[in-house]
Write an enzyme that holds these catalytic residues in place. Sequence first.
Site, short mmCIF file in Angstrom:
data_model
loop_
_atom_site.label_atom_id
_atom_site.label_comp_id
_atom_site.label_asym_id
_atom_site.label_seq_id
_atom_site.Cartn_x
_atom_site.Cartn_y
_atom_site.Cartn_z
N GLU A 308 0.83 -1.22 0.00
CA GLU A 308 0.00 0.00 0.00
C GLU A 308 0.86 1.26 0.00
O GLU A 308 0.51 2.28 0.61
CB GLU A 308 -1.01 -0.03 1.15
CG GLU A 308 -1.99 -1.16 0.92
CD GLU A 308 -3.37 -0.93 1.42
OE1 GLU A 308 -3.68 0.18 1.87
OE2 GLU A 308 -4.15 -1.88 1.34
N1 CAA Z 1 -6.95 11.53 -3.37
C1 CAA Z 1 -7.50 12.06 -4.50
N2 CAA Z 1 -6.76 12.41 -5.58
C2 CAA Z 1 -5.43 12.21 -5.52
C3 CAA Z 1 -4.79 11.67 -4.39
C4 CAA Z 1 -5.61 11.34 -3.28
N3 CAA Z 1 -5.07 10.84 -2.15
N4 CAA Z 1 -3.46 11.59 -4.61
C5 CAA Z 1 -3.26 12.07 -5.84
N5 CAA Z 1 -4.44 12.43 -6.39
C6 CAA Z 1 -4.67 13.04 -7.69
C7 CAA Z 1 -3.91 14.35 -7.78
O1 CAA Z 1 -4.67 15.44 -7.27
C8 CAA Z 1 -3.66 14.48 -9.26
O2 CAA Z 1 -4.84 14.95 -9.91
P1 CAA Z 1 -4.90 16.45 -10.54
O3 CAA Z 1 -3.82 16.46 -11.59
O4 CAA Z 1 -6.28 16.55 -11.07
O5 CAA Z 1 -4.59 17.38 -9.40
C9 CAA Z 1 -3.47 13.04 -9.71
O6 CAA Z 1 -4.10 12.23 -8.72
C10 CAA Z 1 -2.02 12.65 -9.83
O7 CAA Z 1 -1.42 12.82 -8.56
P2 CAA Z 1 0.15 12.94 -8.39
O8 CAA Z 1 0.66 14.02 -9.29
O9 CAA Z 1 0.46 13.06 -6.94
O10 CAA Z 1 0.65 11.52 -8.97
P3 CAA Z 1 2.11 10.92 -8.96
O11 CAA Z 1 2.16 9.94 -10.05
O12 CAA Z 1 3.17 11.98 -8.88
O13 CAA Z 1 2.25 10.23 -7.52
C11 CAA Z 1 1.90 8.52 -5.88
C12 CAA Z 1 1.33 9.43 -6.97
C13 CAA Z 1 1.55 9.12 -4.54
C14 CAA Z 1 3.40 8.31 -5.94
C15 CAA Z 1 1.14 7.22 -6.17
O14 CAA Z 1 1.58 6.67 -7.40
C16 CAA Z 1 1.24 6.21 -5.07
O15 CAA Z 1 0.54 6.27 -4.07
N6 CAA Z 1 2.12 5.20 -5.27
C17 CAA Z 1 2.15 4.04 -4.41
C18 CAA Z 1 1.27 2.98 -5.00
C19 CAA Z 1 0.66 2.12 -3.95
O16 CAA Z 1 0.37 2.53 -2.85
N7 CAA Z 1 0.41 0.88 -4.34
C20 CAA Z 1 -0.28 -0.03 -3.48
C21 CAA Z 1 -0.75 -1.24 -4.21
S1 CAA Z 1 -2.13 -1.97 -3.42
C22 CAA Z 1 -1.54 -2.96 -2.19
O17 CAA Z 1 -0.37 -2.95 -1.85
C23 CAA Z 1 -2.57 -3.81 -1.52
C24 CAA Z 1 -2.08 -5.00 -0.79
O18 CAA Z 1 -1.37 -5.84 -1.32
C25 CAA Z 1 -2.56 -5.21 0.56
#
Ligand code: CAA
Length: 324
Positions: A308
């Site tokens: 996550e």
């Molecule tokens: N809520 C709503 N919208 C969001 C948001 C949130 N928390 N976070 C980002 N956004 C939106 C942003 O506002 C943006 O939209 P706008 O352009 O309209 O403003 C868009 O999404 C893109 O956001 P970012 O520019 O921040 O995107 P990024 O690519 O730079 O970074 C990141 C995003 C935080 C690195 C993301 O890729 C991330 O969380 N990565 C980790 C992935 C992850 O957690 N994977 C888990 C897999 S599931 C798992 O593990 C389950 C399991 O096995 C138990």
Amino acid sequence: PESLGGCELRHIAVCLAVEEIARVCVSSSLILQVQALGATPILLAGTEAQKQKYCPPLASGEKLCAFGLTEPGAGSDAAAMATIAELSGDTYILNGLKHFISNATVADVFCIFAMTDRGKGIKGISAFIVEKDFPGFHIGRVEKKMGIRGSPTAEIVLKDCRVPRENLLGREGEGFKIAMKALDYSRPVIASQAVGVAQAGLDFAVKYSKERVQFGGPIAQLQGIQFMLADMAAQVEAARALTYHAAALADEDSPQLTYFAAAAKLIASDVAMRVTTDAIQVAGGYGYMIDFPAERFMRDAKITQIYEGTNQIQRLVIARQLLK
Ligand code: CAA
């Protein structure tokens, strides 16, 4: 919600349940955790018809679900996904590979993220409800893991997988936000898992230190051990308080949730790793042996720093919230 067959419990209740189960078995706590994560996109973005069709059997446990975001080339950078979904008549055709998917081999319903418009980048990602029996849906390699071995993790292979148009969640292009919001709600649950396994390590260390006799008495009488136990306990309490705060914010749909969910997951999982490692240290050579559960606690705790979103990604999320 009760209207969808649930028990109208709040996020904090899910967190408490996961914490208590993780205190005994992190793999078992993941059953409830993934069920919540997989169902959240439907609750957040589903139509009434989608909710009525998919949520009641998930709430009762008759069916299990999973969350298909990660790919070989899209882990921390979730938006770099290569899975594509092309609309053909009333059917989306999905092609790609999802990997490291918790529950993949046992789930019936999957929330799968795919690109409907590669040219739009993040805004070209869409979310779909995919059933395991849809044509073109296959399970690939099943992973062998360091910990949480009671929970299956596998690849999902989508080869011309046919998904009815009505299974699109929200609108095309909303998939990434749905995924990020679902993770905001879910990260406090991972933090709870970490608190639970940290508490397990502490419980073990306290019990062991009262029973183990060295230098003429229980090692619990030695100040070196007492200080270790005190540090472990204080860290667990701090992690728990932050986790409950994040869960309460999830219940309020607070705008602060993103920040506190990431902070709780970061702090609680680091605490889990430190406390379970110290639990082994308190028990010395016995702690290292598989006859005792401490080594399992440590192996299981490690994943909470990774899934996550790694703790490096949690720091990135926190910093972006601070600096926006
Ligand atoms: N809520 C709503 N919208 C969001 C948001 C949130 N928390 N976070 C980002 N956004 C939106 C942003 O506002 C943006 O939209 P706008 O352009 O309209 O403003 C868009 O999404 C893109 O956001 P970012 O520019 O921040 O995107 P990024 O690519 O730079 O970074 C990141 C995003 C935080 C690195 C993301 O890729 C991330 O969380 N990565 C980790 C992935 C992850 O957690 N994977 C888990 C897999 S599931 C798992 O593990 C389950 C399991 O096995 C138990």
